[in-house]
Design a protein around this motif. Structure first.
Motif, PDB file in Angstrom:
ATOM      1  N   ARG A  24       0.823  -1.217   0.000  1.00 56.63           N
ATOM      2  CA  ARG A  24       0.000   0.000   0.000  1.00 56.63           C
ATOM      3  C   ARG A  24       0.853   1.262   0.000  1.00 56.63           C
ATOM      4  NH1 ARG A  24      -4.853  -0.261   3.919  1.00 56.63           N
ATOM      5  NH2 ARG A  24      -5.158   1.787   2.987  1.00 56.63           N
ATOM      6  N   SER A  25       2.083   1.169   0.493  1.00 56.78           N
ATOM      7  CA  SER A  25       2.954   2.345   0.490  1.00 56.78           C
ATOM      8  C   SER A  25       3.423   2.694  -0.921  1.00 56.78           C
ATOM      9  CB  SER A  25       4.153   2.120   1.403  1.00 56.78           C
ATOM     10  OG  SER A  25       4.986   1.103   0.885  1.00 56.78           O
ATOM     11  N   HIS A  28      -0.674   5.943  -4.065  1.00 60.45           N
ATOM     12  CA  HIS A  28      -1.307   7.080  -3.381  1.00 60.45           C
ATOM     13  C   HIS A  28      -2.571   6.609  -2.675  1.00 60.45           C
ATOM     14  CE1 HIS A  28       1.277  10.208  -4.941  1.00 60.45           C
ATOM     15  NE2 HIS A  28       1.208   9.623  -6.122  1.00 60.45           N
ATOM     16  N   PHE A  29      -3.389   5.869  -3.370  1.00 65.01           N
ATOM     17  CA  PHE A  29      -4.579   5.248  -2.802  1.00 65.01           C
ATOM     18  C   PHE A  29      -4.963   4.086  -3.697  1.00 65.01           C
ATOM     19  CE2 PHE A  29      -5.796   9.191  -4.955  1.00 65.01           C
ATOM     20  CZ  PHE A  29      -6.539   8.695  -6.018  1.00 65.01           C
ATOM     21  N   GLU A  65      -4.923  10.320   0.475  1.00 70.72           N
ATOM     22  CA  GLU A  65      -3.800   9.393   0.316  1.00 70.72           C
ATOM     23  C   GLU A  65      -3.824   8.336   1.416  1.00 70.72           C
ATOM     24  OE1 GLU A  65       0.972   9.445  -0.520  1.00 70.72           O
ATOM     25  OE2 GLU A  65      -0.276  11.150  -1.072  1.00 70.72           O
ATOM     26  N   GLY A  66      -3.567   7.087   1.009  1.00 69.85           N
ATOM     27  CA  GLY A  66      -3.500   5.976   1.952  1.00 69.85           C
ATOM     28  C   GLY A  66      -4.821   5.250   2.150  1.00 69.85           C
ATOM     29  N   ARG A  67      -5.902   5.792   1.625  1.00 69.13           N
ATOM     30  CA  ARG A  67      -7.207   5.158   1.815  1.00 69.13           C
ATOM     31  C   ARG A  67      -7.572   4.274   0.637  1.00 69.13           C
ATOM     32  NH1 ARG A  67     -10.674   9.854   4.881  1.00 69.13           N
ATOM     33  NH2 ARG A  67      -9.221  10.059   6.616  1.00 69.13           N
ATOM     34  N   GLN A  80      -8.206  14.468  -9.374  1.00 68.92           N
ATOM     35  CA  GLN A  80      -7.774  14.666  -7.990  1.00 68.92           C
ATOM     36  C   GLN A  80      -6.262  14.537  -7.824  1.00 68.92           C
ATOM     37  OE1 GLN A  80      -9.951  13.897  -4.697  1.00 68.92           O
ATOM     38  NE2 GLN A  80     -11.831  14.543  -5.657  1.00 68.92           N
ATOM     39  N   LEU A  81      -5.633  13.711  -8.647  1.00 69.29           N
ATOM     40  CA  LEU A  81      -4.172  13.578  -8.574  1.00 69.29           C
ATOM     41  C   LEU A  81      -3.452  14.582  -9.462  1.00 69.29           C
ATOM     42  CD1 LEU A  81      -3.528   9.724  -8.558  1.00 69.29           C
ATOM     43  CD2 LEU A  81      -3.237  11.320  -6.678  1.00 69.29           C
TER      44      LEU A  81
END
Length: 159
Positions: A24-25, A28-29, A65-67, A80-81
Motif C-alpha cells: 500500500r505504500s 497514493h490510494f 492518500e492511503g485510503r 484529484q491527482l
C-alpha cells in the motif's frame, strides 16, 4: 473486492519490499471494484472502504492518500491527482489479458511508427512523441508532416 485485492497484493509485493513496508505504500490510494471498462468511460459512484471491516461509507468528496475506495472512475482519479491516464497503474483481475493486450497494441504501434517513418521522413521517435497524445492536423499540415502525399480539394461550388 478489498479482501481479494489486499491478499493478492500482499502475496505479490510485500515479500520483496523492505521490512515494515507494505504494498500500500507504493500507491497514493487504492480503488477496488473499478469495473473496467466502465471505470474509464462512465462516472460511477465512489465509496470509501473501511479496511478493517470491508464495509463501505459515503465518499468524502476528496480522495485521501492511503485510503481505499470502491468504484469511482478514471476522470475522478486523474482530476484529484492532477495526472494523465498513462500515469495511473490499473491492475485488473485479468492481469495476463490486460498486459498481453497492452503489449499487442504497443507492438502494432511500433510497427506503424516504423512504416510511417519510412514514408514520412520522420524518425520513429518523433512519430511516437507526436502520436502519444491528441495531435490534430489539418489536411495541409498532414501533407507538410509527411503523412499524406496529396490533399484533394473539392470542386468549386461543392463543399
Amino acid at each position: 473486492e478489498w479482501s481479494y485485492t489486499d491478499a493478492m497484493m500482499r502475496y505479490a509485493f510485500d515479500r520483496f519490499l523492505p521490512a515494515g513496508t507494505t504494498w500500500r505504500s507504493l500507491f497514493h490510494f487504492v480503488v477496488v471494484s473499478a469495473r473496467k471498462p466502465d471505470f474509464f468511460t462512465q462516472r460511477g459512484p465512489v465509496y470509501e472502504v473501511m479496511t478493517d471491516s470491508g464495509l463501505l461509507k459515503p465518499f468524502p468528496g476528496k480522495l485521501v492518500e492511503g485510503r481505499v475506495y470502491h468504484g469511482g472512475n478514471a476522470a475522478l482519479v486523474q482530476r484529484q491527482l492532477g495526472v494523465d491516464g498513462d500515469e495511473i497503474l490499473y491492475v485488473g483481475d485479468h492481469m495476463f489479458t490486460d498486459v498481453h493486450i497492452s503489449k499487442e497494441i504497443l507492438r502494432w504501434r511500433d510497427t506503424l511508427n516504423h512504416v510511417l517513418a519510412k514514408h514520412s521522413g520522420k524518425t520513429p521517435a518523433d512519430l511516437q512523441r507526436d502520436s502519444d497524445r491528441d495531435f490534430y492536423m489539418t489536411a495541409e499540415q498532414a501533407k507538410a508532416y509527411g503523412l499524406v502525399d496529396h490533399v484533394v480539394q473539392p470542386k468549386p461550388g461543392r463543399a
